[in-house]
Design a protein around this motif. Structure first.
Motif, short mmCIF file in Angstrom:
data_model
loop_
_atom_site.label_atom_id
_atom_site.label_comp_id
_atom_site.label_asym_id
_atom_site.label_seq_id
_atom_site.Cartn_x
_atom_site.Cartn_y
_atom_site.Cartn_z
N LYS A 137 0.99 -0.53 -0.01
CA LYS A 137 0.17 -0.02 -0.30
C LYS A 137 0.77 1.11 0.03
O LYS A 137 0.33 2.24 -0.84
CB LYS A 137 -1.25 0.36 0.99
N SER A 141 0.92 3.86 -2.57
CA SER A 141 0.31 5.37 -2.44
C SER A 141 1.42 7.05 -2.75
O SER A 141 0.74 7.55 -3.30
CB SER A 141 -0.09 5.44 -1.09
N ARG A 143 0.45 9.47 -4.88
CA ARG A 143 0.87 10.96 -4.17
C ARG A 143 2.50 12.06 -5.21
O ARG A 143 2.19 13.07 -5.17
CB ARG A 143 1.73 11.21 -2.28
N THR A 157 -9.64 -1.04 1.80
CA THR A 157 -9.15 0.06 3.05
C THR A 157 -9.35 1.94 2.13
O THR A 157 -9.17 1.67 1.20
CB THR A 157 -7.78 -0.41 2.61
N ARG A 158 -8.36 2.36 3.30
CA ARG A 158 -8.10 3.81 2.01
C ARG A 158 -7.01 4.14 1.12
O ARG A 158 -6.99 4.80 0.91
CB ARG A 158 -8.19 4.86 3.34
N HIS A 159 -6.08 2.83 1.36
CA HIS A 159 -5.13 3.03 -0.08
C HIS A 159 -5.95 2.29 -0.41
O HIS A 159 -5.17 1.76 -2.38
CB HIS A 159 -3.84 2.06 0.98
N GLN A 160 -7.19 1.33 -1.39
CA GLN A 160 -7.51 0.79 -2.42
C GLN A 160 -7.27 1.86 -3.41
O GLN A 160 -7.74 2.93 -3.90
CB GLN A 160 -9.46 1.31 -2.47
#
Length: 462
Positions: free
Chosen positions: A236, A240, A244, A305-308
């Motif tokens: 992840k 990410s 970013r 998850t928030r990293h999807q």
């Protein structure tokens, strides 16, 4: 070749102060000066006590020794033979350099790594080491296990390795290396980090990728940047970080139950043959006949998850044939071995898949480092070995830049080849009018490459 019987060699005496065995260090170290190595180390690195005095000269001596083939602290004495003192000032003894390396702490290593990045940026301005970076740049990251035998070395641990096809556990260190390359240029080392042998491959990878992306842009990578990695970096945090930093990613996906089900769901008409090792071109059908096929679909990684992340899943499949089956008794349903790549690459299916396979180029960098300075990690201090690793990256980049200035096929030559044929060439020194003239071997097979490099870094006389 045989020894001449009419004029046999009867004596060997080490007594000539005007001979050097590595005259190629002259243009390469001048290139290092022009790239700002000495200024970068002097500005960035600040070590305590008298052992840390003049870090620029000491780092330059270590790098010069590595360029000449040194893979241990004692080997750095190669910089002090014959007429080397007539060519270089501030050459230090191996004992002094060993004490200097043992002075490093983690913070001081980070300072040296910053100086190495500044030097790489300077090299990018001196030689086309990243030609085509305004269109496309690849960031590759990988780890390797370096075995050591001293049980008292700091930070060693047992790590997994494959030797002769067998999975084994070896005691050593686990360096992490990130490189920059383009379709037109061989890789250069952008970042290094030494870790314990039992460290997971992806530990610290996200922050290293972020640093490498910044370095790439400082080196002129204004075009598309693609981060490539194997399945150990399918995490992840790595994905990410790429999102970013607004770069593309191309990471091998682990074949778990969910990925396998996605691969099996691809219909037969979506698979296309690719040019793979031992592929054959069919003139009648105008296509490659190969046991490898590729297809793509949409896949959501890290769901829930928030990293999807939702992106392309490029799948390569190779048919598994049973060598024991009898003729005419083929299996009812063919079995395939899958290799999946999770990517948001903007390129076509065949381009993206081929580009990801070229991630293997970082293995050549690892092999070059192991065949040179990383044959050993010589100190018992962890931070000293980390500094040694950073200097090894500097030496690799200088060799790559020298190859580009030598022109021709040298731009992609192995660092060992450049060291043997351009750097480690013997010369006799002649002192004339407050200048030194290098007399090199007549009929040296690689004279043109040396001349190209020498001319590129030395201003015209007068």
């Amino acid at each position: 070749m045989r020894l001449r019987h009419d004029a046999p060699v009867v004596r060997a005496t080490f007594d000539d102060p005007n001979l050097v065995s590595c005259a190629g260090l002259v243009p390469v170290m001048r290139l290092a000066q022009q790239a700002g190595l000495h200024h970068a180390v002097a500005d960035r690195v600040s070590l305590p006590t008298d052992k840390g005095a003049n870090p620029a000269g000491k780092v330059a001596t270590i790098v010069a020794g590595m360029l000449a083939g040194a893979d241990s602290i004692d080997d750095l004495d190669v910089a002090r033979h014959g007429g080397m003192r007539s060519l270089f000032g501030g050459v230090y003894a191996p004992s002094t350099l060993g004490s200097f390396l043992r002075t490093f702490s983690h913070g001081h290593v980070r300072q040296l790594q910053a100086a190495a990045r500044d030097t790489l940026i300077g090299l990018a301005g001196q030689a086309p080491i990243l030609a085509g970076a305004d269109v496309l740049t690849f960031v590759d990251i990988d780890s390797m296990l370096r075995r050591v035998y001293g049980k008292q070395k700091q930070g060693i641990g047992f790590g997994h390795a494959k030797v002769g096809g067998y999975n084994v556990w070896l005691r050593g260190y686990n360096p992490l290396v990130a490189t920059l390359s383009t379709p037109l240029a061989a890789p250069v080392v952008a970042a290094t980090r030494l870790r314990s042998g039992n460290a997971g491959s992806a530990r610290g990878a996200a922050s290293m990728i972020a640093e490498t992306i910044t370095t790439a842009r400082s080196c002129g990578a204004t075009g598309e940047i693609v981060v490539r990695a194997d399945s150990a970096f399918y995490t992840k945090t790595v994905i990410s970080t790429c999102r970013r930093r607004r770069v593309r990613f191309s990471v091998t996906a682990r074949i778990d139950a969910k990925v396998r089900a996605t691969c099996d769901s691809i219909s037969d008409d979506q698979w296309i043959d690719i040019r793979y090792p031992q592929a054959v071109w069919d003139e009648d059908e105008q296509r490659w006949i190969s046991d490898a096929q590729i297809a793509e679909t949409i896949y959501t990684a890290f769901a829930g998850t928030r990293h999807q992340v939702t992106a392309r899943l490029i799948v390569r499949r190779i048919r598994r044939d049973d060598p024991t089956q009898a003729s005419g008794q083929e299996e009812l349903l063919p079995a395939y071995r899958y290799h999946a790549v999770f990517t948001d690459s903007p390129f076509t299916l065949t381009q993206a898949e081929a580009q990801h396979r070229q991630h293997a180029v970082i293995e050549q960098v690892n092999a070059d480092l192991i065949a040179g300075p990383l044959a050993h990690l010589p100190s018992g201090r962890f931070s000293a070995n980390d500094a040694w690793l950073t200097c090894a990256g500097l030496a690799h980049n200088l060799t790559r830049a020298a190859g580009h200035l030598a022109a021709g096929t040298w731009t992609a030559a192995r660092t060992t080849t450049i060291r043997t044929r351009i750097i480690n060439v013997a010369a006799r020194l002649a002192h004339r009018a407050r200048a030194v003239h290098l007399h090199l071997p007549e009929h040296w097979p690689w004279q043109a490459a040396f001349d190209n490099l020498f001319t590129a870094v030395h201003p015209a006389p007068g």
